[in-house]
Design a protein around this motif. Structure first.
Motif, PDB file in Angstrom:
ATOM      1  N   GLN A 194       0.820  -1.217   0.000  1.00 40.73           N
ATOM      2  CA  GLN A 194       0.000   0.000   0.000  1.00 40.73           C
ATOM      3  C   GLN A 194       0.852   1.264   0.000  1.00 40.73           C
ATOM      4  O   GLN A 194       0.439   2.280  -0.524  1.00 40.73           O
ATOM      5  CB  GLN A 194      -0.900   0.003   1.245  1.00 40.73           C
ATOM      6  CG  GLN A 194      -1.755  -1.238   1.360  1.00 40.73           C
ATOM      7  CD  GLN A 194      -3.211  -0.957   1.110  1.00 40.73           C
ATOM      8  OE1 GLN A 194      -3.636   0.181   1.063  1.00 40.73           O
ATOM      9  NE2 GLN A 194      -3.984  -1.994   0.928  1.00 40.73           N
ATOM     10  N   ASP A 200      -7.012   5.748   5.771  1.00 43.22           N
ATOM     11  CA  ASP A 200      -7.862   4.560   5.659  1.00 43.22           C
ATOM     12  C   ASP A 200      -7.402   3.444   6.594  1.00 43.22           C
ATOM     13  O   ASP A 200      -8.124   2.477   6.818  1.00 43.22           O
ATOM     14  CB  ASP A 200      -7.869   4.059   4.208  1.00 43.22           C
ATOM     15  CG  ASP A 200      -6.453   3.862   3.673  1.00 43.22           C
ATOM     16  OD1 ASP A 200      -5.576   4.721   3.958  1.00 43.22           O
ATOM     17  OD2 ASP A 200      -6.217   2.853   2.981  1.00 43.22           O
ATOM     18  N   MET A 201      -6.217   3.568   7.152  1.00 43.29           N
ATOM     19  CA  MET A 201      -5.718   2.493   8.020  1.00 43.29           C
ATOM     20  C   MET A 201      -6.196   2.681   9.454  1.00 43.29           C
ATOM     21  O   MET A 201      -6.242   3.792   9.963  1.00 43.29           O
ATOM     22  CB  MET A 201      -4.199   2.485   7.999  1.00 43.29           C
ATOM     23  CG  MET A 201      -3.678   2.291   6.604  1.00 43.29           C
ATOM     24  SD  MET A 201      -2.648   0.865   6.432  1.00 43.29           S
ATOM     25  CE  MET A 201      -2.420   0.920   4.643  1.00 43.29           C
ATOM     26  N   TYR A 239      -0.500  -0.311  12.659  1.00 43.07           N
ATOM     27  CA  TYR A 239      -0.800  -1.191  11.514  1.00 43.07           C
ATOM     28  C   TYR A 239      -0.015  -0.722  10.290  1.00 43.07           C
ATOM     29  O   TYR A 239       0.615  -1.521   9.584  1.00 43.07           O
ATOM     30  CB  TYR A 239      -2.305  -1.142  11.273  1.00 43.07           C
ATOM     31  CG  TYR A 239      -2.837  -1.933  10.111  1.00 43.07           C
ATOM     32  CD1 TYR A 239      -2.433  -3.231   9.872  1.00 43.07           C
ATOM     33  CD2 TYR A 239      -3.789  -1.369   9.256  1.00 43.07           C
ATOM     34  CE1 TYR A 239      -2.951  -3.954   8.802  1.00 43.07           C
ATOM     35  CE2 TYR A 239      -4.324  -2.075   8.201  1.00 43.07           C
ATOM     36  CZ  TYR A 239      -3.887  -3.371   7.982  1.00 43.07           C
ATOM     37  OH  TYR A 239      -4.413  -4.078   6.930  1.00 43.07           O
ATOM     38  N   ASN A 244     -13.646  -0.025  13.150  1.00 42.49           N
ATOM     39  CA  ASN A 244     -12.561   0.204  12.176  1.00 42.49           C
ATOM     40  C   ASN A 244     -11.871  -1.099  11.774  1.00 42.49           C
ATOM     41  O   ASN A 244     -10.658  -1.134  11.606  1.00 42.49           O
ATOM     42  CB  ASN A 244     -11.494   1.162  12.746  1.00 42.49           C
ATOM     43  CG  ASN A 244     -11.948   2.594  12.719  1.00 42.49           C
ATOM     44  OD1 ASN A 244     -12.885   2.929  11.979  1.00 42.49           O
ATOM     45  ND2 ASN A 244     -11.339   3.438  13.517  1.00 42.49           N
ATOM     46  N   CYS A 245     -12.653  -2.135  11.650  1.00 42.66           N
ATOM     47  CA  CYS A 245     -12.064  -3.461  11.420  1.00 42.66           C
ATOM     48  C   CYS A 245     -12.478  -4.106  10.112  1.00 42.66           C
ATOM     49  O   CYS A 245     -12.395  -5.320   9.965  1.00 42.66           O
ATOM     50  CB  CYS A 245     -12.463  -4.403  12.551  1.00 42.66           C
ATOM     51  SG  CYS A 245     -11.635  -4.027  14.062  1.00 42.66           S
ATOM     52  N   ASP A 278     -11.114  -4.050   7.302  1.00 40.65           N
ATOM     53  CA  ASP A 278      -9.984  -4.471   6.484  1.00 40.65           C
ATOM     54  C   ASP A 278      -9.491  -5.857   6.918  1.00 40.65           C
ATOM     55  O   ASP A 278      -8.927  -6.007   8.006  1.00 40.65           O
ATOM     56  CB  ASP A 278      -8.879  -3.414   6.658  1.00 40.65           C
ATOM     57  CG  ASP A 278      -7.591  -3.792   5.962  1.00 40.65           C
ATOM     58  OD1 ASP A 278      -7.538  -4.860   5.317  1.00 40.65           O
ATOM     59  OD2 ASP A 278      -6.632  -3.009   6.069  1.00 40.65           O
ATOM     60  N   GLU A 294      -6.976  -7.539   6.133  1.00 46.59           N
ATOM     61  CA  GLU A 294      -5.519  -7.660   6.327  1.00 46.59           C
ATOM     62  C   GLU A 294      -5.090  -7.267   7.738  1.00 46.59           C
ATOM     63  O   GLU A 294      -4.014  -7.647   8.196  1.00 46.59           O
ATOM     64  CB  GLU A 294      -4.774  -6.844   5.267  1.00 46.59           C
ATOM     65  CG  GLU A 294      -4.957  -7.441   3.876  1.00 46.59           C
ATOM     66  CD  GLU A 294      -4.109  -6.787   2.801  1.00 46.59           C
ATOM     67  OE1 GLU A 294      -3.380  -5.825   3.122  1.00 46.59           O
ATOM     68  OE2 GLU A 294      -4.184  -7.227   1.650  1.00 46.59           O
TER      69      GLU A 294
END
Ligand code: MN
Length: 343
Positions: A5, A141-142, A147, A184-185, A187, A189
């Motif tokens: 990313q 966005d992370m 992370y 916020n989970c 994603d 990855e």
């Protein structure tokens, strides 16, 4: 494998700056939370393993539950050791700016950060970075800076330098900013990275108990008292209010952090879309608001309480009595309902 990313040019430039640097300082925002402390300490562990002279400098103390993270005892608190902190920033070749987006967020470190001739790398997930850094790695966005930092280490081919201590610090930050993987989970990855950190020895259960489930008896009693005696529920207006006076806080021997998360509790009530917590401080009333969905507490805070923040999490201050601050809140309920709820 996780996807790539971070921009390749940013990685190449950051790598060059790190290779050239001997003395590195990692810094974060005031009132440092688990993600701020976790990212600074993880960077300290990984770059020490690379042979760098690296220190974490924090602008003011962190909450007690973060002080047991590996390496936390070696952090330099600029509010206690201002001269040493200033010297570290002045002498650094490289400053890692972690988990904040503008110099103003670093409080007492702001001027030294701006004045330092060190090269700077920003790694952060807050919107709209405004920092004069040599490399800016900003990914709103992370879910957490920790992370993003894990991804950064991997791209620098430092995966093997992430030891158990670094893994624990990174996981602490990810758990903090997601409420132990409650929000916020989306994603997937995030969970691949979590698995990697656990494989490296991070003890998630221990971290959960340290970060989310350690309270003093006074703290538990204060929160129970607040909910039992001081919570007003305005079901028609979709709102709730909790106020605590200085006397009430003193009665339960309040220490900083004891009311952390209290403002969120009323949002558990079906139909309550925003919640306000007011705490009387020495010089003002501290206002904290949280909401669900698209109810904009940032607008309420900026319009009425001289503050601001995010759509679902905002704060402000009120100069006057606690009663007046609460009366103001009650007086705008109808208006808020018309503007933001009844559509
Ligand atoms: Mn963060």
């Amino acid at each position: 494998m996780i996807s790539r990313q971070i921009d390749e040019t940013a990685i190449a430039r950051a790598k060059a700056l790190i290779d050239q640097a001997d003395r590195i300082v990692a810094i974060c925002h005031t009132g440092p939370d688990g993600d701020a402390i976790g990212s600074c300490l993880a960077a300290t562990h990984v770059f020490s393993a690379l042979g760098k002279d690296i220190r974490t400098v924090i602008p003011d103390p962190c909450l007690a539950n973060l002080r047991s993270l590996p390496g936390a005892k070696e952090m330099v608190d600029a509010s206690k050791y201002p001269d040493f902190a200033a010297q570290l920033l002045r002498d650094a070749d490289l400053i890692l700016c972690l988990d904040f987006n503008t110099p103003g967020r670093t409080g007492r470190l702001e001027e030294q950060l701006k004045a330092s001739k060190a090269r700077k790398i920003l790694i952060d997930h807050h919107l709209g970075p405004e920092i004069d850094a040599d490399v800016v790695i900003s990914h709103p966005d992370m879910a957490a800076t920790c992370y993003l930092l894990f991804r950064f280490f991997c791209r620098l081919e430092l995966f093997n330098f992430i030891d158990r201590n670094a893994a624990e610090c990174l996981l602490a930050g990810m758990m903090t900013d997601t409420g132990n993987f409650a929000y916020n989970c989306a994603d997937p990855e995030l969970f691949i990275v979590t698995a990697e950190l656990i494989a490296k020895g991070a003890d998630k259960e221990k971290l959960y108990n340290q970060l989310f489930n350690t309270f003093s008896a006074n703290c538990l009693r204060l929160n129970s008292y607040a909910l039992l005696k001081k919570m007003e529920v305005f079901a028609d207006a979709g709102a709730a209010l909790i106020t605590l006076t200085r006397d009430e806080l003193n009665r339960f021997h309040y220490v900083k952090g004891d009311t952390e998360g209290l403002v969120n509790r009323p949002l558990a009530i079906p139909g309550i879309v925003y919640s306000c917590f007011m705490r009387q401080e020495a010089d003002c009333i501290r206002i904290s608001m949280r909401s669900k969905g698209d109810f904009p507490v940032n607008l309420i805070c900026s319009e009425h309480y001289g503050g601001g923040g995010h759509l679902n999490a905002a704060g402000g201050e009120f100069y006057g009595t606690l009663d007046d601050a609460a009366a103001l809140f009650r007086s705008i309920l109808e208006d808020n309902k018309k503007k933001y709820i009844a559509k």
